[in-house]
Design an enzyme around this catalytic site. Structure first.
Site, PDB file in Angstrom:
ATOM      1  N   VAL A  13      31.246  47.381  33.319  1.00 39.22           N
ATOM      2  CA  VAL A  13      31.691  46.279  34.961  1.00 39.22           C
ATOM      3  C   VAL A  13      31.779  48.614  35.477  1.00 39.22           C
ATOM      4  O   VAL A  13      32.287  48.743  34.796  1.00 39.22           O
ATOM      5  CB  VAL A  13      33.635  45.575  34.285  1.00 39.22           C
ATOM      6  CG1 VAL A  13      34.553  46.923  33.480  1.00 39.22           C
ATOM      7  CG2 VAL A  13      34.485  45.578  35.511  1.00 39.22           C
ATOM      8  N   GLY A  16      27.645  50.305  38.487  1.00 39.79           N
ATOM      9  CA  GLY A  16      27.151  49.937  40.053  1.00 39.79           C
ATOM     10  C   GLY A  16      25.654  48.921  39.802  1.00 39.79           C
ATOM     11  O   GLY A  16      24.600  48.961  40.274  1.00 39.79           O
ATOM     12  N   THR A  18      25.517  45.949  41.228  1.00 43.33           N
ATOM     13  CA  THR A  18      25.315  44.976  42.395  1.00 43.33           C
ATOM     14  C   THR A  18      25.608  45.904  43.635  1.00 43.33           C
ATOM     15  O   THR A  18      24.588  46.029  44.371  1.00 43.33           O
ATOM     16  CB  THR A  18      26.874  44.747  42.939  1.00 43.33           C
ATOM     17  OG1 THR A  18      27.643  43.516  42.038  1.00 43.33           O
ATOM     18  CG2 THR A  18      26.787  44.301  44.036  1.00 43.33           C
ATOM     19  N   ILE A  37      33.332  44.068  41.740  1.00 46.47           N
ATOM     20  CA  ILE A  37      32.317  43.862  41.088  1.00 46.47           C
ATOM     21  C   ILE A  37      32.123  42.791  41.041  1.00 46.47           C
ATOM     22  O   ILE A  37      32.657  41.964  42.221  1.00 46.47           O
ATOM     23  CB  ILE A  37      33.729  43.789  39.962  1.00 46.47           C
ATOM     24  CG1 ILE A  37      34.564  44.689  39.183  1.00 46.47           C
ATOM     25  CG2 ILE A  37      32.911  43.103  38.884  1.00 46.47           C
ATOM     26  CD1 ILE A  37      35.552  44.432  37.996  1.00 46.47           C
ATOM     27  N   HIS A  79      27.337  40.649  33.171  1.00 46.30           N
ATOM     28  CA  HIS A  79      25.931  39.715  32.369  1.00 46.30           C
ATOM     29  C   HIS A  79      26.077  38.495  31.942  1.00 46.30           C
ATOM     30  O   HIS A  79      25.419  38.040  30.820  1.00 46.30           O
ATOM     31  CB  HIS A  79      25.587  41.328  31.956  1.00 46.30           C
ATOM     32  CG  HIS A  79      26.312  40.891  30.389  1.00 46.30           C
ATOM     33  ND1 HIS A  79      27.491  42.147  30.146  1.00 46.30           N
ATOM     34  CD2 HIS A  79      26.462  40.498  29.271  1.00 46.30           C
ATOM     35  CE1 HIS A  79      27.918  42.214  29.035  1.00 46.30           C
ATOM     36  NE2 HIS A  79      27.786  40.798  28.420  1.00 46.30           N
ATOM     37  N   ASN A 129      23.369  55.836  35.737  1.00 42.56           N
ATOM     38  CA  ASN A 129      23.391  55.566  37.465  1.00 42.56           C
ATOM     39  C   ASN A 129      25.001  56.622  37.476  1.00 42.56           C
ATOM     40  O   ASN A 129      25.052  57.587  36.362  1.00 42.56           O
ATOM     41  CB  ASN A 129      23.984  54.280  37.595  1.00 42.56           C
ATOM     42  CG  ASN A 129      24.475  54.533  39.110  1.00 42.56           C
ATOM     43  OD1 ASN A 129      23.978  55.144  39.880  1.00 42.56           O
ATOM     44  ND2 ASN A 129      25.519  53.419  39.336  1.00 42.56           N
ATOM     45  N   LYS A 130      25.140  57.048  39.399  1.00 44.20           N
ATOM     46  CA  LYS A 130      26.344  57.573  39.027  1.00 44.20           C
ATOM     47  C   LYS A 130      26.033  59.568  39.079  1.00 44.20           C
ATOM     48  O   LYS A 130      26.462  60.202  38.391  1.00 44.20           O
ATOM     49  CB  LYS A 130      27.018  57.271  38.807  1.00 44.20           C
ATOM     50  CG  LYS A 130      27.745  55.955  39.105  1.00 44.20           C
ATOM     51  CD  LYS A 130      29.269  55.988  38.874  1.00 44.20           C
ATOM     52  CE  LYS A 130      29.833  53.856  38.606  1.00 44.20           C
ATOM     53  NZ  LYS A 130      30.924  54.117  38.747  1.00 44.20           N
ATOM     54  N   ASP A 132      24.682  61.329  41.258  1.00 39.48           N
ATOM     55  CA  ASP A 132      25.720  62.350  42.351  1.00 39.48           C
ATOM     56  C   ASP A 132      27.192  62.897  41.579  1.00 39.48           C
ATOM     57  O   ASP A 132      27.687  63.906  42.425  1.00 39.48           O
ATOM     58  CB  ASP A 132      25.924  61.355  43.251  1.00 39.48           C
ATOM     59  CG  ASP A 132      26.915  60.296  43.213  1.00 39.48           C
ATOM     60  OD1 ASP A 132      27.895  59.922  43.650  1.00 39.48           O
ATOM     61  OD2 ASP A 132      25.835  59.510  42.497  1.00 39.48           O
ATOM     62  N   ALA A 197      23.112  55.149  42.486  1.00 45.79           N
ATOM     63  CA  ALA A 197      23.318  54.098  43.605  1.00 45.79           C
ATOM     64  C   ALA A 197      23.636  53.605  45.349  1.00 45.79           C
ATOM     65  O   ALA A 197      23.909  53.322  45.539  1.00 45.79           O
ATOM     66  CB  ALA A 197      23.333  52.972  43.064  1.00 45.79           C
TER      67      ALA A 197
END
Length: 590
Positions: A13, A16, A18, A37, A79, A129-130, A132, A197
């Site tokens: 959860v 990222g 979506t 979410i 999921h 992800n993330k 950044d 993302a």
């Protein structure tokens, strides 16, 4: 003909899932979803031309002629909905992206997602992800490979520390992994694509890798015959205003027309209905996006996400297979196929065990598999809310084995009558909407009850006890002997026998008095008078003697297993008893 490979996106959860698709779609779906979410499942078509536009020369790395028409993404909330992509022997998903927040690494739902992918035999790549959020990270280019070299040394070091922590976590789960551009054998190593993302960095590399892997390894699996009747699976059953009960479905082979007969896996038997309408979103939009303008289609072709409008869909279940048919012979064949597929889901059950209730066939299959892996026995596993009959069955089990009398509910409700009966009879009902929460809650409750039972059993054992016969306090020598004692360690209870220093077991405590008041036990440091049958003071026991409470070997072993419940002086008493007993029988207590 080659269809689009079906791609599923999973992850913990807020990692990222979506947002990854949102960047590809250039819509605002992720921002409109509650709490960021994903609340609904859906399908997003990304045509090959769009992939080429986003990826540019990155696709050239694979040196392939691309024949796939694009990619079809399934966006799964938490999921669990991925399990509804089931088909006999596996999943309709061809590839999966496991989205992992590089700052947090693998979390419980990540492990669960990977475990489910293994169960359904779906290959996956990791989107880290993330990036950044790495301190000092500068997103100069849209590709990670170009950006990394432009980072400050300190930023590079922090990124690589996080990256290789992730590699290590995957290794502990049994997967060899590395940067996607360092993987030379995609069948043996998991590719990791660092992305953001939020800024879109690495998304082009992610798409290029998915398209390249699908084209290189899945082309034969993607061959379909559009003249065949449709094969698919139901993602979600939902009532839509003005349409009634509809089925959001994924078609992975053949074609589907308005007016076709549709055979669907139902709660009990397969059901037969006529297709009244087919609603399909335009490419780069999503089946569940409420802002999407539906296209009314006369016919759809695999692979696609489609909303089916038909009668009797309230009797269908998510995760069930669907088939289309045009003749009586085809209808009969489809009925047999669907019956066989649902029968193949037969879950191994035992005479006593937990009762599992879930919302869909997919979740029923996935959770049953996970319970089996944890050696948790299942008595019954069915779809639907928890009802009185389920509690009645659990009560019957409760009388045989308290530890197996749980009811587990995944994404289902409990009838008021059932909840009331369960509470009155002490049957635990555990419900949750997240699989790993459900299993964790069960294990915690199971272990708590088990510990309580063990503690009760231990408390019913004969406790270690050493006492001294007080001089000058013999009130009667025999029949029964009544005399004063002081407990030096442990506790003395009625019905206890005594162990003398030469290993003889004598007498039985009939009563205990403390300051002329009757008592059930005499604790350490306390003095009292005891009445003992079967001994004579001056023969078996003398004034001033140190004596022990006798116990049999099994009692001794169980106390040893629960030393954490004993005080140090009680453990010393156990050692003394063992020493006395082993003079007679050297193996005593082992």
């Amino acid at each position: 003909m080659i269809r689009q490979p079906i791609i599923t996106v999973l992850g913990h959860v807020d990692h990222g899932k979506t947002s990854v698709l949102d960047y590809i779609r250039h819509t605002t779906l992720a921002q409109r979803e509650a709490g960021q979410i994903t609340q609904h499942i859906g399908a997003t078509e990304v045509p090959l031309e769009t992939i080429k536009k986003i990826c540019g020369p990155l696709l050239e790395r694979f040196k392939l002629k691309f024949t796939i028409p694009g990619l079809l993404f399934i966006d799964t909330p938490g999921h669990e909905a991925f399990t509804n992509l089931r088909k006999r022997g596996g999943s309709i998903a061809d590839l999966a992206i496991v989205v992992i927040d590089i700052m947090q690494g693998i979390q419980p739902q990540t492990k669960e997602a990977i475990e489910i992918l293994k169960t359904f035999k779906v290959p996956f790549i990791v989107a880290a992800n993330k990036i950044d959020l790495i301190a000092g990270w500068r997103g100069v280019s849209q590709t990670f490979m170009q950006n990394f070299d432009k980072q400050l040394q300190m930023t590079k070091e922090q990124f690589e520390r996080k990256f290789y922590e992730l590699v290590g976590q995957l290794s502990k789960l049994g997967f060899d992994s590395d940067y996607y551009f360092k993987v030379d054998d995609y069948t043996k190593r998991v590719s990791i694509v660092p992305i953001s993302a939020k800024t879109g960095e690495g998304i082009s590399e992610l798409l290029a890798l998915l398209a390249g892997l699908a084209q290189k390894f899945l082309e034969k699996n993607l061959e379909i015959d559009l003249n065949e009747n449709a094969k698919g699976t139901i993602l979600e059953i939902k009532e839509e205003k003005g349409l009634g009960i509809t089925a959001d479905s994924i078609i992975y082979n053949g074609s589907l027309k308005v007016g076709d007969t549709l055979i669907v896996g139902g709660i009990s038997d397969p059901l037969q209905t006529k297709i009244k309408g087919l609603l399909k979103p335009a490419p780069l939009s999503e089946v569940r996006d409420t802002k999407t303008k539906w296209q009314h289609m006369q016919e759809v072709f695999a692979a696609t996400g489609v909303k089916i409008v038909a009668n009797d869909l309230d009797k269908a279940v998510a995760g069930a297979p669907i088939r289309s048919a045009k003749s009586d012979e085809q209808i009969e064949q489809a009925m047999l196929e669907i019956s066989a597929e649902i029968e193949s889901l037969a879950i191994e059950t035992e005479q006593t065990g937990v009762i599992l209730k879930t919302d869909t066939l997919g979740s029923l299959e996935a959770i049953s598999h996970m319970l089996k892996q944890k050696n948790i026995p299942i008595q019954k596993a069915t779809i639907g809310d928890i009802k009185r009959i389920d509690v009645m069955e659990a009560i019957a089990t409760h009388k045989i084995d308290v530890l197996r009398s749980f009811i587990l509910g995944f994404n289902v409700k409990t009838d008021e009558d059932a909840a009331r009966l369960a509470k009155d009879e002490g049957v635990p009902i555990i419900s949750d909407k997240i699989i790993y929460h459900l299993i964790d809650m069960y294990e915690e409750a199971h272990d708590k009850i088990k510990q309580e039972i063990e503690n009760q059993n231990v408390q019913s054992l004969i406790w270690p006890c050493k006492l001294r016969v007080l001089k000058g306090y013999v009130f009667r020598a025999s029949k029964p002997a009544i005399f004063g004692v002081e407990v030096l360690a442990g506790k003395l209870k009625t019905k206890a026998s005594f162990l003398t220093k030469d290993g003889k077991e004598v007498g039985e405590v009939n009563g205990i008095q403390i300051e002329k008041e009757n008592a059930n036990e005499l604790a350490a440091g306390k003095q009292g008078a005891i009445s003992v049958a079967g001994v004579t003071i001056g023969r078996q026991i003398g004034e001033g003697d140190f004596i022990y409470v006798a116990m049999h070997e099994e009692n001794f072993r169980k106390l040893k297993e629960h030393k954490e419940l004993l005080k140090k002086e009680e453990i010393d008493v156990l050692k003394d008893i063992a020493e006395i007993k082993r003079k007679i029988k050297p193996t005593w207590g082992f």
